[in-house]
Design an enzyme around this catalytic site. Structure first.
Site, short mmCIF file in Angstrom:
data_model
loop_
_atom_site.label_atom_id
_atom_site.label_comp_id
_atom_site.label_asym_id
_atom_site.label_seq_id
_atom_site.Cartn_x
_atom_site.Cartn_y
_atom_site.Cartn_z
N GLN A 651 0.83 -1.20 0.00
CA GLN A 651 0.00 0.00 0.00
C GLN A 651 0.87 1.26 0.00
OE1 GLN A 651 -3.16 0.08 -0.36
NE2 GLN A 651 -3.70 2.14 0.22
N GLU A 718 -3.56 6.67 2.39
CA GLU A 718 -3.33 7.88 1.60
C GLU A 718 -1.94 8.48 1.79
OE1 GLU A 718 -6.69 9.79 0.62
OE2 GLU A 718 -7.99 8.36 1.62
#
Ligand code: MOS
Length: 752
Positions: A651, A718
Site C-alpha cells: 500500500q 493515503e
C-alpha cells in the site's frame, strides 16, 4: 478492548483473496451474471456549457435491437439530483436540458447488445445552444469565492507582520494540475428490479452511502435498495461519492422490466465521475537565521463546478506541520464550467503539501541549511493551531531512518554539483502527513462448533487488503487460524461501515471486529462458568480467553473450542457496533442513514492525531536533453500499529509510485477555449510505467500509539502519495538549480 501485539497482528500475511483475484474467480460488479440483460451506452455532451435545443433520435431508434433511449424529455424530473462530495449541490445530468460541463450524460441508449447500444448512441443527433464556457483559472467568466464549507480558516498570531519582520523569507507560487484516477475497473452499474426491490451492482467505496443516496434520489424506501460490490478494481476516491448515473440505469431497468448493465468507456470516466481539481497556491515563510519559522502563510485556489462548492482546503494539514507562532491561511473556490471534482487519494494533502514542502526546501536553500535539519528545528510535539499534543509523531524518526538508508550524507549541498557522466544528479526530500480517522461501524460474527468463524460487514475491498486485515483481526482475537475465518464485505445487506476513504478503513473495521470477537468470547466464557461439567465452572468469566482453538483460563486449564461453543446452543451469532470514543451516540443512526461520520484522532478531544512520513528521491536530469529519471526512492512512514506488514508495504509502495507518476507525468489537459479535456484516454493521459519506477524502498518505522484509538491503528491508505511530488521537485532543483513550482515536472520546463 485490548489486543496484544503478538499473535497474528503484525505478521506478514498474504491476501486471503489473492488466489481468487489472480484466477478470475473474484467477482467484480459488472461480472455478475444476469438473466436476459440489456446494455446501456451513454451519450455525452460535446460542449461544456449551454442547452440542448433538440435531440434527433430517429436514426438511433432504427438500429436493430435498440429498446429505449432516456433523455431529459422522457425521464427528466424522475429523480432528485444526488449531493456532491461536500454534501452540497453538484452538476446534474438528465434532469433538464442544461449542460454544465463537457462530457455530461445527455442520453442513455439501451439495447439488446452492447454493440447495438453503442452504434445507436453514435447516431443520436444533438443540436446544442452553446454558451461561452469558462475552463479554469484565468478564464473569463469564472466566479471566485471564499470557501465556506469547512468552518474558519486556520489562523494564529499576525503572519503578515511576522513575515515583514523576518530576517529570512521565501515566497513561492505553486501550481498543481487536474488529474484523474483512472482505476482499472471502469465506472460500471448494473441494476435489477424484483418487484419494488432494486439491486445495484456497482463498484463503490460506500455501500450504505450508495444505497441510501439512490433511495433518496428515486424516492424509494432504503430497505428496498441493495448494493453489491464485493471487490473494487481500484477507486482512490473516485467511487466514494454518488453521481446521478446510477439512478438513470435503475430507471432504464424499471422501464424495460429487465436488468440493465452499463459499462462506460475510459474517456467517459473522465467526465461522468470525479477528479482532482487543479490548484494554485501561494506560500510565504519567514524564519530566524537559525531556521526557526516565525511566519507561515498558505493561500490556495481550487477549481470546482458552477453549482458545487467542493474544495479540499489542504491548509488544515499544512498549518499543523511545523511549530510556528504566526499562521495565516485562506482558500478560494473558482467556479468554472466543469464537472464537479471529488476525492482523489490524499485529496487535501497531496496538492497542498507540494506547496509547503517545496517552500521548506527553498527556505533551507536560502538559509544554507540541510533540509532535514530545517524540519528538525521546526519539529513540534503539539499541534501549532490547537496546542493539543500529537498522540504520537515520529516525523524525525522517519526522516532519519530514510536518510540513513538512502545515503543522504553523501549529498553535496550545492545545486548542480553532483554528476554522473552526462547526467546531473539530485537528491531531494520532503515530509508526508495524513490525519487519522476512525468511524462507527457494525458487524455480524458467527462461530460454529467446528471452530469456523464468519464475519460480515458492508466494508470495502478497494485493493488495500481489507478482507485480510479483518480476517487477521478475527483469527487473532478468537485464537483461530486465518483459514478458519470467512470475511464477507461489499454488500449493503450486511451491517454498515462508513466510506472507505480518508484512510479510516483499517481502524474502523478492526475495532468493530474486535468488539464482535469480545462479545463471542464473553458469551462462551459465561456459558462455561455456569456449566458443572466445564473445567471453568465457577470461574470469573473475565479471566477466560481464546487461544489455539481452546478456551483457556487460570491454572493453564483448557477446553476444546467445539465443546465451549456447543454449550452456547451450537451456533453463536453476535451483532456488534462500535462508536469511537468521543463520537456522539447518534453516530450509529447516522451511519444507518448513509451519512459519513468520521472522528479525527479517534474522537478524542485531547490529542491531535496524524501519521507522518518522509520521502528521499534521487533524480537524474540529462545534461542536454533534460530528460528526468528517478532511479530510486526511499520512504519511511510511522502510522501506529501495522496489522499486516505485507499488504501495508504494498500500500505504501503503491502510494509512492503514484506520487512519482503524479509528479512526473499526470495532468488532465483542458482546452481553455472549449473547456473540454483533451487527453481523456490512457494513451494521452501519461502515467508512470515500470521503466519509470526502478527502485522503491519502504521503511515502516515502529510506532506504538495507545492514545489514537484502542488498537493504535492510524491508517495508511493515503499517506504514501503525500509529499512525493515535492521530494521530486526538490531533487530536480538540487540536480539543476532550476526550481519548478508547477507540476508535473517535465523536461520541456527544464530546457530554458
Ligand atoms: Mo480516499 S481519496 O478518501 O478514497
Amino acid at each position: 478492548m485490548a489486543v496484544e501485539a503478538n499473535g497474528l497482528f503484525g505478521r506478514p500475511t498474504p491476501r486471503i483473496d489473492g488466489v481468487a483475484k489472480v484466477t478470475g474467480a473474484a467477482r467484480y460488479a459488472s461480472d455478475e451474471p444476469m438473466v436476459n440483460p440489456a446494455f446501456a451506452y451513454l451519450v455525452t455532451s460535446a460542449i461544456a456549457r449551454g442547452r440542448i435545443e433538440a435531440l434527433g433520435l430517429a436514426r438511433a431508434q432504427a438500429v436493430p435491437g435498440v429498446l429505449d433511449i432516456l433523455t431529459n424529455t422522457n425521464v427528466g424530473g424522475q429523480a432528485k439530483p444526488p449531493l456532491g462530495g461536500d454534501g452540497g449541490p453538484t452538476t446534474t445530468t438528465l434532469e433538464t436540458d442544461r449542460i454544465w460541463h463537457d462530457g455530461q450524460i445527455i442520453a442513455v441508449v439501451v439495447a439488446d447488445t452492447y454493440e447495438a447500444a453503442r452504434e445507436a448512441a453514435n447516431k443520436v443527433e444533438v443540436r446544442y445552444l452553446p454558451e461561452p464556457a469558462s475552463a479554469t483559472f484565468g478564464s473569463a467568466g469564472v466566479d471566485v469565492r471564499p470557501h465556506r464549507s469547512r468552518g474558519p480558516e486556520p489562523e494564529k498570531g499576525d503572519a503578515a507582520a511576522a513575515f515583514a519582520a523576518a530576517p529570512v523569507t521565501v515566497e513561492g507560487q505553486y501550481r498543481t494540475p487536474a488529474q484523474h484516477h483512472n482505476p482499472i475497473e471502469l465506472f460500471t452499474t448494473t441494476c435489477v428490479w424484483d418487484g419494488p426491490a432494486l439491486t445495484i451492482y456497482e463498484p463503490s467505496q460506500f455501500m450504505w452511502g450508495l444505497k441510501t443516496s439512490v433511495a433518496e434520489q428515486l424516492g424509494l424506501d432504503p430497505a428496498n435498495v441493495r448494493t453489491v460490490s464485493r471487490y473494487v478494481g481500484g477507486a482512490f476516491g473516485s467511487k466514494g461519492g454518488t453521481t446521478s448515473r446510477t439512478v438513470w440505469i435503475a430507471i432504464a431497468a424499471r422501464r424495460l422490466g429487465r436488468p440493465v448493465k452499463l459499462v462506460p468507456t475510459r474517456d467517459q470516466g473522465f467526465t461522468i465521475a470525479t477528479y482532482r481539481a487543479e490548484t494554485r497556491q501561494r506560500v510565504r515563510l519567514g524564519a530566524t537565521r537559525d531556521g526557526r519559522l516565525t511566519s507561515f502563510s498558505h493561500e490556495g485556489w481550487e477549481v470546482t463546478s458552477r453549482p458545487s462548492a467542493y474544495n479540499v482546503a489542504g491548509v488544515e494539514a499544512t498549518a499543523r506541520m511545523y511549530a510556528c507562532p504566526n499562521i495565516a491561511t485562506a482558500v478560494h473556490v473558482v467556479h468554472a464550467d466543469r464537472n464537479t471534482p471529488g476525492f482523489m487519494r490524499a485529496p487535501a494533502e497531496q496538492p497542498y503539501m507540494f506547496g509547503l514542502e517545496s517552500a521548506m526546501d527553498e527556505l533551507a536553500h536560502a538559509l544554507d541549511m540541510d533540509p532535514i535539519e530545517l524540519r528538525r528545528v521546526n519539529d513540534t510535539r503539539t499541534d501549532p493551531l490547537s496546542g493539543l499534543p500529537f498522540s504520537s509523531r515520529s516525523l524525525m524518526q522517519c526522516f532519519d531512518s530514510a536518510a540513513m538508508k538512502f545515503g543522504w550524507s553523501g549529498r553535496s549541498a550545492r545545486p548542480g554539483s553532483m554528476r554522473d557522466g552526462e547526467w546531473l544528479v539530485g537528491y531531494g526530500c520532503a515530509a508526508a502527513c495524513y490525519p487519522t480517522n476512525i468511524a462507527p461501524a457494525a458487524a455480524r460474527l458467527s462461530v460454529t462448533p467446528d471452530g469456523k468463524a464468519t464475519i460480515g460487514m458492508a466494508g470495502h475491498e478497494i485493493g488495500t487488503g481489507a478482507y485480510t486485515t479483518v480476517a487477521l483481526t478475527v483469527a487473532h482475537s478468537l485464537g483461530l487460524k486465518i483459514e478458519d475465518v470467512t470475511v464477507q464485505l461489499g454488500d449493503s445487506d450486511l451491517p454498515p461501515v462508513t466510506v472507505a476513504g480518508g484512510s479510516n478503513n483499517a481502524a474502523t473495521t478492526t475495532h468493530v471486529a474486535v468488539k464482535a470477537c469480545e462479545e463471542v468470547r464473553r458469551r462462551i466464557a459465561e456459558a462455561a462458568v455456569k456449566d458443572e461439567d466445564s473445567p471453568f465452572h465457577g470461574a470469573d468469566p473475565a479471566t477466560l480467553g481464546l487461544s489455539e482453538r481452546m478456551l483457556t483460563g487460570p491454572g493453564n486449564r483448557t477446553e476444546p473450542l467445539d465443546r465451549a461453543v456447543g454449550r452456547t446452543g451450537g451456533r453463536l451469532e453476535v451483532y456488534a457496533e462500535n462508536v469511537p470514543t468521543g463520537m456522539p451516540a447518534t453516530a450509529m443512526a447516522e451511519l444507518y442513514k448513509g451519512q459519513v461520520t468520521f472522528a479525527r484522532g479517534g474522537g478524542r478531544k485531547d490529542v491531535a492525531a496524524y501519521a507522518f512520513g518522509a520521502h528521499f528521491v534521487e533524480v537524474r536530469v540529462h545534461g542536454r536533453t533534460r530528460e528526468v529519471r528517478v532511479p530510486r526512492v526511499v520512504s519511511a512512514f510511522a502510522a501506529g500499529t501495522i496489522i499486516n506488514p505485507l499488504t501495508a508495504y504494498s500500500q505504501y509502495m503503491g502510494g509512492v509510485i503514484w506520487g512519482l507518476s503524479s509528479a512526473l507525468h499526470e495532468a488532465t489537459e483542458i482546452d481553455t477555449r472549449s473547456a473540454r479535456y483533451t487527453n481523456d484516454n490512457l494513451a494521452d493521459y501519461m502515467i508512470a510505467v515500470n521503466a519509470d519506477v526502478p527502485s522503491v524502498e519502504i521503511i515502516m518505522v515502529p510506532e506504538h500509539d495507545d492514545r489514537v484509538n484502542p488498537l493504535g491503528v492510524k491508517g495508511i491508505g493515503e499517506i504514501g502519495i503525500v509529499g512525493v511530488n515535492a521530494a521530486v521537485a526538490n531533487a530536480v532543483f538540487h540536480a539543476t538549480g532550476q526550481r519548478l513550482r508547477e507540476l508535473p515536472v517535465r523536461l520541456e520546463k527544464l530546457l530554458s
